[in-house]
Design a protein around this motif. Structure first.
Motif, short mmCIF file in Angstrom:
data_model
loop_
_atom_site.label_atom_id
_atom_site.label_comp_id
_atom_site.label_asym_id
_atom_site.label_seq_id
_atom_site.Cartn_x
_atom_site.Cartn_y
_atom_site.Cartn_z
N THR A 161 0.82 -1.21 0.00
CA THR A 161 0.00 0.00 0.00
C THR A 161 0.85 1.27 0.00
O THR A 161 0.40 2.30 -0.46
CB THR A 161 -0.93 0.03 1.23
N ASP A 162 2.06 1.20 0.52
CA ASP A 162 2.94 2.37 0.58
C ASP A 162 4.37 1.88 0.41
O ASP A 162 4.83 0.99 1.13
CB ASP A 162 2.78 3.08 1.93
N GLU A 163 5.09 2.47 -0.55
CA GLU A 163 6.45 2.03 -0.87
C GLU A 163 7.28 3.25 -1.24
O GLU A 163 6.87 4.02 -2.10
CB GLU A 163 6.38 1.04 -2.04
N THR A 164 8.42 3.44 -0.58
CA THR A 164 9.30 4.56 -0.91
C THR A 164 10.76 4.12 -0.88
O THR A 164 11.15 3.25 -0.11
CB THR A 164 9.14 5.75 0.07
N PHE A 165 11.54 4.79 -1.73
CA PHE A 165 12.99 4.63 -1.76
C PHE A 165 13.59 5.99 -1.45
O PHE A 165 13.25 6.97 -2.09
CB PHE A 165 13.47 4.19 -3.15
N LYS A 166 14.48 6.05 -0.47
CA LYS A 166 15.24 7.27 -0.18
C LYS A 166 16.67 7.01 -0.60
O LYS A 166 17.31 6.10 -0.10
CB LYS A 166 15.16 7.64 1.30
N ILE A 167 17.14 7.83 -1.54
CA ILE A 167 18.44 7.58 -2.17
C ILE A 167 19.36 8.77 -1.94
O ILE A 167 18.94 9.92 -2.08
CB ILE A 167 18.26 7.36 -3.69
N ILE A 221 17.25 12.13 -2.77
CA ILE A 221 15.99 12.08 -3.51
C ILE A 221 15.09 11.00 -2.91
O ILE A 221 15.57 10.09 -2.23
CB ILE A 221 16.20 11.81 -5.03
N LYS A 222 13.81 11.14 -3.17
CA LYS A 222 12.83 10.20 -2.67
C LYS A 222 12.00 9.74 -3.87
O LYS A 222 11.50 10.55 -4.64
CB LYS A 222 11.94 10.88 -1.64
N ILE A 223 11.86 8.43 -4.02
CA ILE A 223 11.09 7.87 -5.13
C ILE A 223 9.95 7.05 -4.54
O ILE A 223 10.17 6.17 -3.71
CB ILE A 223 11.95 6.96 -6.02
N ALA A 224 8.74 7.35 -4.99
CA ALA A 224 7.59 6.55 -4.60
C ALA A 224 7.62 5.26 -5.42
O ALA A 224 7.87 5.29 -6.62
CB ALA A 224 6.30 7.31 -4.85
N GLY A 225 7.38 4.16 -4.77
CA GLY A 225 7.47 2.87 -5.45
C GLY A 225 6.38 2.63 -6.46
O GLY A 225 6.51 1.79 -7.33
N ASN A 226 5.30 3.39 -6.40
CA ASN A 226 4.21 3.19 -7.35
C ASN A 226 4.35 4.09 -8.57
O ASN A 226 3.36 4.48 -9.17
CB ASN A 226 2.87 3.42 -6.66
N ASN A 227 5.59 4.43 -8.92
CA ASN A 227 5.93 5.24 -10.10
C ASN A 227 5.28 6.61 -10.12
O ASN A 227 4.87 7.12 -11.14
CB ASN A 227 5.56 4.47 -11.39
N GLN A 228 5.22 7.26 -8.95
CA GLN A 228 4.71 8.64 -8.90
C GLN A 228 5.79 9.63 -9.22
O GLN A 228 5.55 10.81 -9.29
CB GLN A 228 4.10 8.93 -7.52
#
Length: 183
Positions: A152-158, A169-176
């Motif tokens: 339901t919620d997925e994020t990558f902090k790079i 940077i922060k990437i939402a896992g659902n391609n937002q």
């Protein structure tokens, strides 16, 4: 010569008759954690520590790894005398952890996953490469929440670095898309 043949016949008959003996094996119990793990009882639940060899498999698919290597029904049966209202099971390795919550029937209710330095999915790798050419990823963190097996919620902090410059940077896992993190 006749006695030698009779002697060999008796020895062969005795050997083959002894080989036909039936050996009964004892009962074998299959536990709730077939992998070689260290199990720690905590006040809120149980923690399974995964060895370094299996940690890459665990970080690439935590829920699949849990279902392949952990039997919640046998685990609940082993704790039958305690009668908990729900079960909190933590799986930990050197790269992170997953906490899974189960109901009394063994159904997965939700999970919380936290990992560091994971391999980004192909779509996110391409997006970072396309937008940040010349930058090097120095570290990353992955966080996800699920309801049952569905994320339901997925994020990558790079953290990226180019020379002396650093950028988060922060990437939402659902391609937002990519968003810059404030420092």
């Amino acid at each position: 010569m006749k006695t030698l043949i009779i002697f060999l016949f008796v020895v062969a008959t005795t050997t083959f008759s002894q080989a036909q003996e039936v050996t009964r094996l004892g009962e074998v119990k299959v536990g709730f954690a077939p992998i070689n793990t260290e199990i720690i009882k905590t006040p809120n639940g149980f923690t399974f520590v995964i060895d370094k060899v299996r940690s890459i498999e665990f970080t690439s698919n935590p829920i699949g790894f849990m279902y392949d290597n952990f039997d919640i029904e046998n685990f609940i049966a082993a704790l039958d005398n305690d009668r908990y209202s729900n079960y909190e099971v933590s799986l930990e390795c050197s790269r992170g952890s997953m906490v899974a919550f189960f109901d009394t029937k063994g159904n997965l209710m939700s999970t919380h996953q936290n990992f560091k330095d994971v391999l980004l999915p192909l779509a996110q790798r391409r997006e970072v490469y396309k937008n940040y050419k010349g930058w090097t990823m120095t570290k990353n963190k992955y966080r996800a929440k699920t309801k049952g097996k569905v994320i339901t919620d997925e994020t990558f902090k790079i953290t990226l670095q180019k020379g002396d410059r650093k950028q988060r940077i922060k990437i939402a896992g659902n391609n937002q898309g990519i968003s810059l993190a404030s420092n």
